[in-house]
Design a protein around this motif. Structure first.
Motif, PDB file in Angstrom:
ATOM      1  N   MET A 496     -68.136 -52.420 -17.728  1.00  0.00           N
ATOM      2  CA  MET A 496     -66.879 -52.227 -16.994  1.00  0.00           C
ATOM      3  C   MET A 496     -66.634 -50.751 -16.670  1.00  0.00           C
ATOM      4  O   MET A 496     -65.877 -50.434 -15.741  1.00  0.00           O
ATOM      5  CB  MET A 496     -65.787 -52.748 -17.925  1.00  0.00           C
ATOM      6  N   PRO A 499     -67.600 -49.187 -12.855  1.00  0.00           N
ATOM      7  CA  PRO A 499     -66.640 -49.517 -11.794  1.00  0.00           C
ATOM      8  C   PRO A 499     -65.254 -48.911 -12.050  1.00  0.00           C
ATOM      9  O   PRO A 499     -64.605 -48.445 -11.097  1.00  0.00           O
ATOM     10  CB  PRO A 499     -66.576 -51.054 -11.802  1.00  0.00           C
ATOM     11  N   ALA A 503     -63.415 -46.315  -9.530  1.00  0.00           N
ATOM     12  CA  ALA A 503     -62.098 -46.607  -8.966  1.00  0.00           C
ATOM     13  C   ALA A 503     -61.162 -45.429  -9.177  1.00  0.00           C
ATOM     14  O   ALA A 503     -60.463 -45.005  -8.252  1.00  0.00           O
ATOM     15  CB  ALA A 503     -61.517 -47.860  -9.621  1.00  0.00           C
ATOM     16  N   MET A 506     -62.058 -42.517  -6.827  1.00  0.00           N
ATOM     17  CA  MET A 506     -61.752 -42.734  -5.411  1.00  0.00           C
ATOM     18  C   MET A 506     -60.245 -42.737  -5.169  1.00  0.00           C
ATOM     19  O   MET A 506     -59.771 -42.241  -4.143  1.00  0.00           O
ATOM     20  CB  MET A 506     -62.398 -44.026  -4.932  1.00  0.00           C
ATOM     21  N   VAL A 627     -65.651 -45.404  11.224  1.00  0.00           N
ATOM     22  CA  VAL A 627     -64.948 -46.036  10.107  1.00  0.00           C
ATOM     23  C   VAL A 627     -65.909 -46.244   8.942  1.00  0.00           C
ATOM     24  O   VAL A 627     -65.595 -45.931   7.784  1.00  0.00           O
ATOM     25  CB  VAL A 627     -64.312 -47.381  10.540  1.00  0.00           C
ATOM     26  N   VAL A 631     -65.623 -44.569   5.165  1.00  0.00           N
ATOM     27  CA  VAL A 631     -65.636 -45.354   3.925  1.00  0.00           C
ATOM     28  C   VAL A 631     -66.761 -44.858   3.018  1.00  0.00           C
ATOM     29  O   VAL A 631     -66.613 -44.747   1.799  1.00  0.00           O
ATOM     30  CB  VAL A 631     -65.827 -46.859   4.234  1.00  0.00           C
TER      31      VAL A 631
ATOM     32  N   ALA B 351     -60.396 -47.125   7.583  1.00  0.00           N
ATOM     33  CA  ALA B 351     -61.301 -46.656   6.529  1.00  0.00           C
ATOM     34  C   ALA B 351     -60.540 -46.488   5.219  1.00  0.00           C
ATOM     35  O   ALA B 351     -61.033 -46.851   4.148  1.00  0.00           O
ATOM     36  CB  ALA B 351     -61.953 -45.336   6.939  1.00  0.00           C
ATOM     37  N   ILE B 352     -59.308 -45.966   5.309  1.00  0.00           N
ATOM     38  CA  ILE B 352     -58.544 -45.724   4.089  1.00  0.00           C
ATOM     39  C   ILE B 352     -58.114 -47.059   3.466  1.00  0.00           C
ATOM     40  O   ILE B 352     -58.060 -47.184   2.235  1.00  0.00           O
ATOM     41  CB  ILE B 352     -57.330 -44.813   4.399  1.00  0.00           C
ATOM     42  N   ILE B 354     -59.887 -49.753   3.520  1.00  0.00           N
ATOM     43  CA  ILE B 354     -61.074 -50.266   2.826  1.00  0.00           C
ATOM     44  C   ILE B 354     -61.258 -49.527   1.496  1.00  0.00           C
ATOM     45  O   ILE B 354     -61.481 -50.150   0.448  1.00  0.00           O
ATOM     46  CB  ILE B 354     -62.346 -50.066   3.685  1.00  0.00           C
ATOM     47  N   ILE B 355     -61.126 -48.194   1.525  1.00  0.00           N
ATOM     48  CA  ILE B 355     -61.358 -47.423   0.304  1.00  0.00           C
ATOM     49  C   ILE B 355     -60.333 -47.799  -0.768  1.00  0.00           C
ATOM     50  O   ILE B 355     -60.680 -48.032  -1.927  1.00  0.00           O
ATOM     51  CB  ILE B 355     -61.305 -45.907   0.613  1.00  0.00           C
ATOM     52  N   GLN B 356     -59.053 -47.875  -0.376  1.00  0.00           N
ATOM     53  CA  GLN B 356     -58.007 -48.217  -1.350  1.00  0.00           C
ATOM     54  C   GLN B 356     -58.222 -49.615  -1.915  1.00  0.00           C
ATOM     55  O   GLN B 356     -58.164 -49.822  -3.123  1.00  0.00           O
ATOM     56  CB  GLN B 356     -56.624 -48.192  -0.670  1.00  0.00           C
ATOM     57  N   PHE B 358     -60.887 -51.439  -2.008  1.00  0.00           N
ATOM     58  CA  PHE B 358     -62.093 -51.521  -2.821  1.00  0.00           C
ATOM     59  C   PHE B 358     -61.847 -50.880  -4.185  1.00  0.00           C
ATOM     60  O   PHE B 358     -62.272 -51.413  -5.215  1.00  0.00           O
ATOM     61  CB  PHE B 358     -63.249 -50.826  -2.092  1.00  0.00           C
ATOM     62  N   SER B 359     -61.137 -49.752  -4.204  1.00  0.00           N
ATOM     63  CA  SER B 359     -60.845 -49.092  -5.475  1.00  0.00           C
ATOM     64  C   SER B 359     -59.998 -49.994  -6.374  1.00  0.00           C
ATOM     65  O   SER B 359     -60.276 -50.135  -7.567  1.00  0.00           O
ATOM     66  CB  SER B 359     -60.097 -47.782  -5.235  1.00  0.00           C
ATOM     67  N   TYR B 360     -58.951 -50.590  -5.810  1.00  0.00           N
ATOM     68  CA  TYR B 360     -58.145 -51.503  -6.620  1.00  0.00           C
ATOM     69  C   TYR B 360     -58.961 -52.720  -7.058  1.00  0.00           C
ATOM     70  O   TYR B 360     -58.771 -53.243  -8.160  1.00  0.00           O
ATOM     71  CB  TYR B 360     -56.891 -51.951  -5.865  1.00  0.00           C
ATOM     72  N   LEU B 362     -62.082 -52.667  -7.799  1.00  0.00           N
ATOM     73  CA  LEU B 362     -62.858 -52.213  -8.963  1.00  0.00           C
ATOM     74  C   LEU B 362     -61.967 -52.166 -10.207  1.00  0.00           C
ATOM     75  O   LEU B 362     -62.375 -52.562 -11.300  1.00  0.00           O
ATOM     76  CB  LEU B 362     -63.437 -50.820  -8.699  1.00  0.00           C
ATOM     77  N   LEU B 363     -60.744 -51.689 -10.013  1.00  0.00           N
ATOM     78  CA  LEU B 363     -59.814 -51.583 -11.135  1.00  0.00           C
ATOM     79  C   LEU B 363     -59.434 -52.960 -11.681  1.00  0.00           C
ATOM     80  O   LEU B 363     -59.203 -53.132 -12.876  1.00  0.00           O
ATOM     81  CB  LEU B 363     -58.556 -50.872 -10.631  1.00  0.00           C
ATOM     82  N   VAL B 366     -60.850 -54.747 -14.863  1.00  0.00           N
ATOM     83  CA  VAL B 366     -60.539 -54.375 -16.238  1.00  0.00           C
ATOM     84  C   VAL B 366     -59.742 -55.436 -17.024  1.00  0.00           C
ATOM     85  O   VAL B 366     -60.191 -55.869 -18.088  1.00  0.00           O
ATOM     86  CB  VAL B 366     -59.846 -52.988 -16.272  1.00  0.00           C
ATOM     87  N   LEU B 594     -64.622 -58.324  -8.596  1.00  0.00           N
ATOM     88  CA  LEU B 594     -64.453 -57.296  -7.563  1.00  0.00           C
ATOM     89  C   LEU B 594     -64.262 -57.932  -6.195  1.00  0.00           C
ATOM     90  O   LEU B 594     -63.339 -57.596  -5.450  1.00  0.00           O
ATOM     91  CB  LEU B 594     -65.690 -56.382  -7.547  1.00  0.00           C
ATOM     92  N   MET B 595     -65.140 -58.878  -5.870  1.00  0.00           N
ATOM     93  CA  MET B 595     -65.122 -59.426  -4.513  1.00  0.00           C
ATOM     94  C   MET B 595     -63.944 -60.356  -4.302  1.00  0.00           C
ATOM     95  O   MET B 595     -63.285 -60.312  -3.263  1.00  0.00           O
ATOM     96  CB  MET B 595     -66.439 -60.128  -4.233  1.00  0.00           C
TER      97      MET B 595
END
Lengths: 669, 669
Positions: A496, A499, A503, A506, A627, A631, B351-352, B354-356, B358-360, B362-363, B366, B594-595
């Motif tokens: 864990m 990732p 996170a 980022m 884009v 990313v 893009a932002i 996607i980044i946000q 994706f980061s969440y 990953l989070l 947990v 994640l997905m």
């Protein structure tokens, strides 16, 4: 046990490395640059880099004090001294690299006015200062400590010190560079319509500093981290497994052979045929060849009683590193299917670009993982067949792979220097031919960078596997049973971490970029005449925000990286901590590959379109590809590259505090 | 050993489940729908679903023949028979669920003309047909096989048969639904400017069929897969670890108690207060309460000699499932920070977003990982403290979590039915009030779906851990040493499988969507009067393309899933295969979370903007959020949900062929 001849040889090789680095340093500094605008640009970047390093070193100092106290009470003053030395030496290597890199850029550009053959050595020799400083400082530090204390566990403290700097430099540099990049783009380009690198944009200097911060200091610290850790892991295994000091100093001797081979290899780096990429590759291959001979000879000379049991694994590791390096860019190469298919997907909009690139990024994990597995199995079998324990063989493979770091790191540091040279040439309004020469130098740098990236991940993988064995020996784990619940929980928790760490980094970039955006807007509002070019922006303040924010945002992920392994060990025992390390290694390498490769792929898909495909620049396809590139930025420059360091640091924390943890475990599942 | 009373009880519970399902089926089918346009829409979806299922079953038939032959020669006719039965029974459950779901939609919409209280039971009872068929078919199949053959290993064949269908249904359904969705959007919406669900769009029916294919048949097959596998894993552990048949039939008895508890819980599902979401939750909580009593009573009645050593782990598993289910949607809930911050990021472009997101995403890994770890450690300790082996305790926790599947699956299948009801109401041009009622029914369905998703991942995790123990027992692994190179290589290769599988599925969606786009364009060109609404599109052909392509694209990932575990085992031995399973479990769960979560988060960020935030629909922020949503589609509907099934199938393959593999290993590292 006394100091052996071989320790003196290793020390001498380190000193020779520093001597050649000093020679190259003086040579590069003596090169001229007579264009004042290029000089001004270069000086601004120098000041920004210095400001960043100053903040980084203050943070490093604070952290070092805290950890030194902990290390002192838990493990004694010897390890504490080694820890401080590791932090100081690796900081010195990073400082030297940044210092020369930010001064060589304008000199390369000036030399490019004459010819490529004139300009190339300026860039390469400046890179070699970094490469040779990294291996020189490392080998001197480790050898001296072993000479004085005669204890591999003390040298481990040096590795830990180097590693904590790497964590700060890599993750902090990653946040810094993307903060500046995104800030400069969002306000400068989008809101005020300024061009890239427009000097009126207050964040432009920070953006250029960021390139050096990430690619020179960050990558240098990362590779130094792996280099030292792999050597120390073998020293520990050597001292525990064998009752023979020769197996302990073997990695120092192999590193010495690697340094001499790198120096020999550098002799072959000449762009005679006007092809700088080929010159760099020739240097790498020559270094490899020389090292195979010199390394083997030194194993025999050292009198190792089962010489082939270490020579063959070392060669297997080295070849695996080269192969992973040269093949790993198949997914990010602009001439290959993955990049071109992703560029083609841009015709269907940004979402499809993201899905395609991410899918290829997932796919790109496969060849590197297979390469790592083959290297590991081969090293194990070659060692065992010759009567050497397999774990020692795998660890020697890591040392073999990293032995040529001097050469690899030099080619890598060359990249950002010539990249910056192009920026200088543009800022200095040099003619088109000069800029074209800079472009060709830069293209060679990109190839070298792609190879180093794969090499760095492969090396980190083998190194953490070596550390993993060293950890097991340190805490006397005879076996690590994946069927026990503590180990399974450890594997889940460790898995864990990468990732989670990604996170946090980022999300940090997002928050810090917000601060930068606010500051840039403030300057345009409050500095009269800035937009008209009549006043200079307060670049220093932007540099400060990027640096301060980056280091502040590092607090939580940094604490997580340093404290979690200890917490898991104390809570669930040393076996669970072993599982934790194994889990972190597997997902760490997978996410590192995924993020580095998908990021590189999106970048090149955009470039492919800019080169004229699918409507070229400013087409709808180009917008979609931009884009993807945006990313990919935090993927490849922030989160991805930090994961190597994360897993190395966690393995080192576990190994350093292993004995301490074993005493205080609460549950043992 | 003879047939015990308890086996008859289990069989009877299965038959009762089927009886109640039949009763609900007749009741739902007797409900009226007098709107011919809704009927036409419903019939088209029915035909499309039937066409898909037909193709799916042909593929399943082919695969079943091949695997049956392999199983027959490797393991004997008994297991081969069980395998066929598993495939047929789970296919029958999926068929029953799809059959009623595609018929109930219009009936729910018609009942919504009267009131919510009238419409809700139509939707829920239709869902309950699916839920009860899943548990009924499963329990009858397993109990019958155990009655006849008296051998847990034979029942394992049943689980394997069910699992191979789940792989086809889940991954194939995932490709199908996104093929149709993307195809319909890219040509219909973008090129011809048609609205969502416009009947002139040839792919609209395929798109609606896709919802049922993924959410009803796919989720049903997935949960059935886990349900059966958890029971079988405990049966195997019970027969190996204890010389006591009661520990073998215990999971059958607990499942029987779970079915009766679910029936009792359904009694409480009444939207008296007009709040359908609360009604569903009340049902789940009532089922949980009844099961705790009934399950405990049956453990005592069965005469288990250490009752608390199984009751407490079962309850721990059940509570963990509920908690993971209810908390896992914190990251995807439209009222929480993650979704709203991602929606806010849409102001800075796609893009932002996607980044946000994706980061969440990953989070979000947990809390679920921590939940799984706590459940595992708690179950282990509770069992060991009572004198029951910890592995048995963890496996019983999986059975406890899945015991209430009857109720959970019923709530889940309710979701797509009422979602489709809304589509029917719109197609049938019902008044606004009716559509509003459908909307409220749908919102409750989405909440239920979020809970099931977390529940399914938690259940799959505990189930594969149970299977992992069963595998170890089957191949006589006393310990699985993470320090041996074979196990490490296994962990790396296993860890690589989920990202590889995800990449293949997502690239498949891209290729298949291309075929769909070509066909839709062809129809608009070649069918005169189609765009003017004077001719009907050839929807059947689009349905066929989606189905045929989805199953064709499955060939490579399917072979990988079935063959890789055997190849790893044969090459490197049973320990390496154990490592392989462990690696696949860890990265499988991480990537699944994640997905699923990032996909759900992007979806809701878009909805949050559509509800009026940041400029609402058609604003720049909305366009950026749509990009996020589109990226999330294959994440949450194709790759993410297939990973549960992938890791279950691979664990089953390893366990089924374990003894066979042990005999033929080449290297044993």
């Amino acid at each position: 046990m006394g100091i052996t001849l071989w320790e003196i040889v290793a020390l001498a090789a380190g000193l020779i490395s520093m001597g050649v680095a000093a020679y190259f340093y003086r040579w590069v500094m003596a090169q001229p640059n007579e264009n004042p605008e290029m000089e001004a640009f270069s000086v601004a970047v120098q000041e920004g880099a210095a400001a960043y390093l100053q903040r980084l070193f203050v943070a490093l100092g604070g952290l070092t004090v805290v950890i030194t106290i902990v290390v002192f009470f838990a493990l004694g003053w010897e390890t504490a001294v080694a820890f401080i030395l590791g932090a100081v030496f690796s900081a010195a290597a990073a400082y030297a690299g940044m210092y020369i890199a930010t001064r060589a850029n304008a000199k390369v550009a000036w030399a490019a006015r004459t010819s490529l053959v004139q300009a190339f050595p300026v860039g390469f020799n400046a890179g070699a200062v970094m490469g040779l400083a990294v291996v020189g400082f490392s080998l001197i530090g480790m050898t001296l400590l072993y000479m004085i204390f005669d204890d591999a566990d003390v040298v481990l403290g040096f590795s830990f010190g180097a590693s904590q700097l790497a964590l700060l430099a890599k993750a902090g540099g990653g946040i810094y560079t993307k903060t500046a990049d995104i800030g400069a783009d969002l306000v400068g380009k989008v809101e005020f319509g300024l061009a890239e690198d427009d000097p009126r944009n207050p964040a432009v200097i920070a953006d250029n500093v960021g390139d050096n911060v990430g690619d020179v200091a960050g990558m240098g610290a990362d590779i130094l981290d792996s280099y030292v850790a792999s050597v120390v892991a073998v020293m520990i295994l050597g001292s525990v497994v064998f009752a023979d000091v020769r197996y302990v100093i073997l990695p120092l001797v192999l590193s010495a052979a690697g340094i001499l081979s790198s120096l020999a290899g550098m002799y072959f780096v000449r762009p005679g045929s006007n092809d700088p990429g080929r010159a760099l590759n020739t240097g790498t291959l020559a270094t490899t060849g020389v090292f195979i001979v010199l390394g083997s000879a030194s194993v025999f000379a050292l009198g190792i009683d089962r010489p082939w049991g270490v020579i063959l694994p070392a060669i297997a590791g080295l070849l695996a590193g080269i192969v992973i390096g040269f093949t790993s860019d198949a997914f990010t190469d602009i001439d290959q299917k993955a990049v071109q298919a992703t560029a083609g997907a841009a015709n269907s909009g940004p979402a499809i670009v993201i899905i395609q690139g991410f899918s290829y990024g997932l796919l790109s994990i496969v060849p590197s993982i297979l390469g790592i597995c083959v290297a590991m199995v081969a090293a194990w079998m070659l060692a065992e067949n010759a009567g050497v324990p397999g774990t020692y063989g795998v660890s020697i493979a890591a040392v073999g792979m990293l032995a040529i770091t001097g050469m690899i790191m030099s080619s890598d540091a060359y990249g950002p220097i010539v990249d910056n040279a192009k920026g200088c040439a543009e800022a200095g309004q040099e003619d088109e031919e000069t800029i074209a020469i800079c472009d060709r130098l830069d293209a060679a740098g990109n190839t070298a960078k792609a190879i180093t990236k794969g090499f760095a991940i492969g090396a980190a993988a083998l190194t953490v596997l070596a550390l993993f064995s060293a950890y097991a020996e340190t805490v006397d784990l005879v076996n690590l049973d994946l069927l026990s619940p503590g180990v399974i929980v450890g594997v889940f928790l460790g898995g864990m971490m990468p990732p989670l760490f990604s996170a946090l980094l980022m999300l940090s970039v997002g928050r810090n970029a917000d601060r930068m955006v606010t500051e840039i807007r403030r300057q345009f509002q409050e500095i009269p005449g800035l937009l008209e070019g009549k006043a200079r922006p307060d670049s220093r303040r932007c540099v400060d925000i990027a640096a301060q924010g980056a280091l502040k945002e590092l607090i939580i992920p940094g604490i997580l990286a340093l404290v979690t392994p200890i917490a898991v060990g104390i809570l669930f025992g040393v076996a669970a901590l072993g599982g934790f390390l194994a889990g972190s290694i597997v997902t760490g390498i997978i996410f590192a590959l995924l993020m580095a490769n998908s990021g590189g792929l999106w970048d090149n898909a955009k470039k492919y379109i800019e080169d004229g495909a699918h409507g070229g620049k400013n087409s709808e396809a180009h917008k979609a590809a931009v884009v993807g590139d945006t990313v990919g930025d935090p993927f490849k420059d922030t989160a991805g590259p930090s994961l190597n360091t994360l897993i190395t640091v966690m393995s080192l924390v576990a190994t350093v505090f292993g004995a301490f943890i074993a005493r205080f475990s609460i549950f043992s599942l």
